[in-house]
Design an enzyme around this catalytic site. Structure first.
Site, PDB file in Angstrom:
ATOM      1  N   ALA A 103     -12.411 -38.195 -47.897  1.00 51.34           N
ATOM      2  CA  ALA A 103     -11.224 -37.638 -47.232  1.00 51.34           C
ATOM      3  C   ALA A 103     -11.498 -36.349 -46.467  1.00 51.34           C
ATOM      4  CB  ALA A 103     -10.090 -37.434 -48.236  1.00 51.34           C
TER       5      ALA A 103
ATOM      6  N   CYS B  59     -32.094 -39.665 -22.987  1.00 54.09           N
ATOM      7  CA  CYS B  59     -32.216 -40.988 -23.613  1.00 54.09           C
ATOM      8  C   CYS B  59     -32.366 -42.046 -22.514  1.00 54.09           C
ATOM      9  CB  CYS B  59     -31.019 -41.268 -24.510  1.00 54.09           C
ATOM     10  SG  CYS B  59     -29.560 -41.903 -23.664  1.00 54.09           S
TER      11      CYS B  59
ATOM     12  N   ASP C  88     -11.239 -46.140 -54.559  1.00 51.79           N
ATOM     13  CA  ASP C  88     -10.802 -44.790 -54.911  1.00 51.79           C
ATOM     14  C   ASP C  88      -9.579 -44.441 -54.081  1.00 51.79           C
ATOM     15  OD1 ASP C  88     -12.522 -44.818 -52.603  1.00 51.79           O
ATOM     16  OD2 ASP C  88     -12.538 -42.629 -52.655  1.00 51.79           O
TER      17      ASP C  88
ATOM     18  N   CYS D 215     -29.328 -42.313 -20.183  1.00 49.79           N
ATOM     19  CA  CYS D 215     -29.042 -41.169 -19.316  1.00 49.79           C
ATOM     20  C   CYS D 215     -30.127 -40.936 -18.269  1.00 49.79           C
ATOM     21  CB  CYS D 215     -28.826 -39.924 -20.161  1.00 49.79           C
ATOM     22  SG  CYS D 215     -27.418 -40.109 -21.264  1.00 49.79           S
TER      23      CYS D 215
ATOM     24  N   CYS E 139     -28.962 -35.229 -21.028  1.00 51.36           N
ATOM     25  CA  CYS E 139     -29.631 -35.978 -22.098  1.00 51.36           C
ATOM     26  C   CYS E 139     -30.772 -36.768 -21.481  1.00 51.36           C
ATOM     27  CB  CYS E 139     -28.611 -36.911 -22.743  1.00 51.36           C
ATOM     28  SG  CYS E 139     -29.298 -38.093 -23.894  1.00 51.36           S
TER      29      CYS E 139
ATOM     30  N   ASP F 140     -18.027 -50.661 -48.006  1.00 48.42           N
ATOM     31  CA  ASP F 140     -16.846 -49.902 -48.390  1.00 48.42           C
ATOM     32  C   ASP F 140     -15.843 -50.895 -48.994  1.00 48.42           C
ATOM     33  OD1 ASP F 140     -15.123 -47.840 -48.735  1.00 48.42           O
ATOM     34  OD2 ASP F 140     -14.635 -47.548 -46.616  1.00 48.42           O
TER      35      ASP F 140
HETATM   36 ZN   LIG Z   1     -28.206 -40.074 -23.345  1.00 49.85          ZN
END
Ligand SMILES: [Zn+2]
Length: 489
Positions: A193, A278, A125, A281, A276, A90
């Site tokens: 934006a 993952c 920009d 978790c 969750c 950026d």
């Molecule tokens: Zn998780």
């Protein structure tokens, strides 16, 4: 450079080739945001553990950094970060919007991005905030367009260059900005934006901004929803044809003890369980994580946030390939009324979605009143106006055949009349609830009206099971009605 492989609505799974990095990135893709000064999770780990193919970092921060500037110039970004995928940079536009001015111009910052080995660079920009007046939005656009033209003249070699699309809250300006950006022949089109809209849950306006930008761009233009990193809106944004997302959210939210889910954000203190599966978790409880010291807690939450974010992206890609993306959008739309508004606004553009929507995909599931406004329903209604009926009397019915009529057609909410020959084709094989929704009956009545209007010589009768008066009122006077629920028993 960009090729869309599979479409669903305006969403697509595609391939973005990034020549300077020598990699091809599958889209929709997530670009984790790397702040060189605050690396919650290292780029090398993002690549190895999370499968990141692309990331984004701020060249303007590196440009102004005593710590990293020389190192970035000497080693290049890929060595600095230990990351072999594609790196987008950026330019400092965010800082420009935040502080009113920055000490570089487009030519200078593009050269710096080229010098540090960026694969995809960004000109300076001017992001127009959504509440800005039209005069300001137009003035900002002129400055942005001038920066894009400077960028188009820049000798970039293999480096790709972003062409941000601004225009604030004015769809016509967004569309014009997109057309002008596309005409520069630059490479990737960030819709800029939108962060203030997303932060305020103004999803309907986000949809309008993206739809307008998409109208001005060619189908071969990869589109980046700039600053969008919350997994709850990926399905909606992907259905509009956004190909790239970037997430600073995973790290920023973790710093505030915030836990991302596909239904919204939870505060760690409010969680009794982790919803969750993952690695974070499954190995910890919320109390466990809450009891940790700051850097540890932040690290664990950032990891979960990334896992849930990448998982949703995979789910979106799978849905596009299966052809049930709009059902995923429908599901996500129930997590917050503002998301429902976003979905309803998406369906305002059903005619446009229909242009890229495949004619054959996984079974259409009518799961809500909104399903009645999907592009497949529009397409069927259009088709009904072109069908010629070869009979004096036709029964269009939710029930069985009747010999009193020369021909019998099916009647299926929300599509309407179903010629026997098409009954086994998509989308008329749709699974629909036994208990009809008012919206589905109304849409079906519109279909009957289309067919009747296109065939004024034919006498139509519909056989329906207790349709609401609001649906029957949409039929032309000439169409006779039989309520089959009264006939039974
Ligand atoms: Zn998780």
């Amino acid at each position: 450079m960009f090729e869309a492989r599979t479409y669903d609505a305006a969403g697509r799974v595609g391939e973005l080739t990034v020549p300077r990095a020598g990699v091809t990135v599958e889209t929709p893709a997530l670009l984790p945001v790397i702040n060189p000064h605050l690396q919650t999770i290292s780029p090398a780990e993002l690549e190895q553990e999370f499968g990141a193919e692309i990331l984004i970092t701020n060249a303007y921060i590196l440009y102004g950094s005593d710590e990293y500037r020389e190192q970035a110039l000497a080693e290049g970004l890929h060595d600095l970060y230990g990351f072999s995928g594609a790196i987008m940079t950026d330019s400092g536009s965010f800082q420009l919007a935040e502080y009113g001015n920055i000490d570089v111009d487009t030519a200078e910052i593009l050269q710096f991005q080229a010098d540090i080995g960026s694969d995809i660079a960004t000109p300076v920009d001017v992001p127009t905030p959504p509440n800005a007046g039209r005069d300001q939005a137009e003035r900002d656009l002129e400055t942005t367009q001038a920066a894009l033209e400077t960028a188009a003249d820049f000798d970039a070699g293999e480096m790709l260059i972003n062409a941000p699309v601004q225009g604030g809250a004015y769809p016509d300006l967004r569309e014009r900005a997109a057309r002008d950006a596309y005409a520069t022949g630059l490479d990737i089109y960030p819709v800029g934006a939108v962060v203030p809209l997303l932060n305020d849950y103004r999803y309907a306006e986000m949809v309008e901004a993206v739809a307008a930008a998409k109208r001005g761009l060619g189908a071969d233009a990869p589109v980046h929803l700039f600053g969008a990193g919350h997994p709850m809106m990926f399905a909606l944004a992907a259905a509009l044809g956004c190909d790239l997302f970037d997430s600073a959210a995973y790290a920023l939210y973790a710093r505030d003890d915030r836990y991302l889910t596909v239904r919204g954000t939870e505060h760690l203190g409010d969680l009794h369980y982790f919803p969750c599966s993952c690695p974070v978790c499954t190995a910890h409880t919320p109390d466990d994580v809450a009891a940790r010291d700051e850097p540890d807690r932040e690290d664990l939450l950032a990891r979960h946030n990334l896992h849930v974010t990448y998982a949703e992206l995979r789910r979106v890609k799978q849905a596009i390939r299966r052809g049930n993306l709009l059902e995923l959008v429908d599901e996500r739309a129930r997590s917050h009324p503002a998301m429902t508004d976003g979905y309803r606004t998406l369906l305002d553009h059903a005619d446009w979605l229909e242009q890229s929507d495949p004619t054959n995909k996984d079974t259409f599931l009518q799961v809500s009143a909104e399903s009645a406004r999907r592009p497949e329903v529009h397409r069927h209604h259009e088709r009904l106006t072109r069908l010629t009926v070869d009979a004096d009397t036709v029964l269009v019915t939710e029930g069985g055949n009747n010999d009193r009529f020369v021909a019998t057609w099916g009647l299926k909410p929300p599509f309407g009349p179903v010629p026997r020959a098409l009954a086994k084709t998509y989308p008329l094989t749709a699974e629909i609830p036994e208990r009809r929704s008012r919206a589905a009956c109304e849409a079906a009545a519109d279909g009957v009206a289309r067919l009747a209007t296109a065939n004024p010589e034919t006498e139509f009768t519909i056989g329906h099971f207790d349709w609401p008066a609001s649906a029957l009122a949409r039929l032309p006077e000439t169409v006779a009605r039989i309520d089959l629920s009264e006939e039974e028993g």
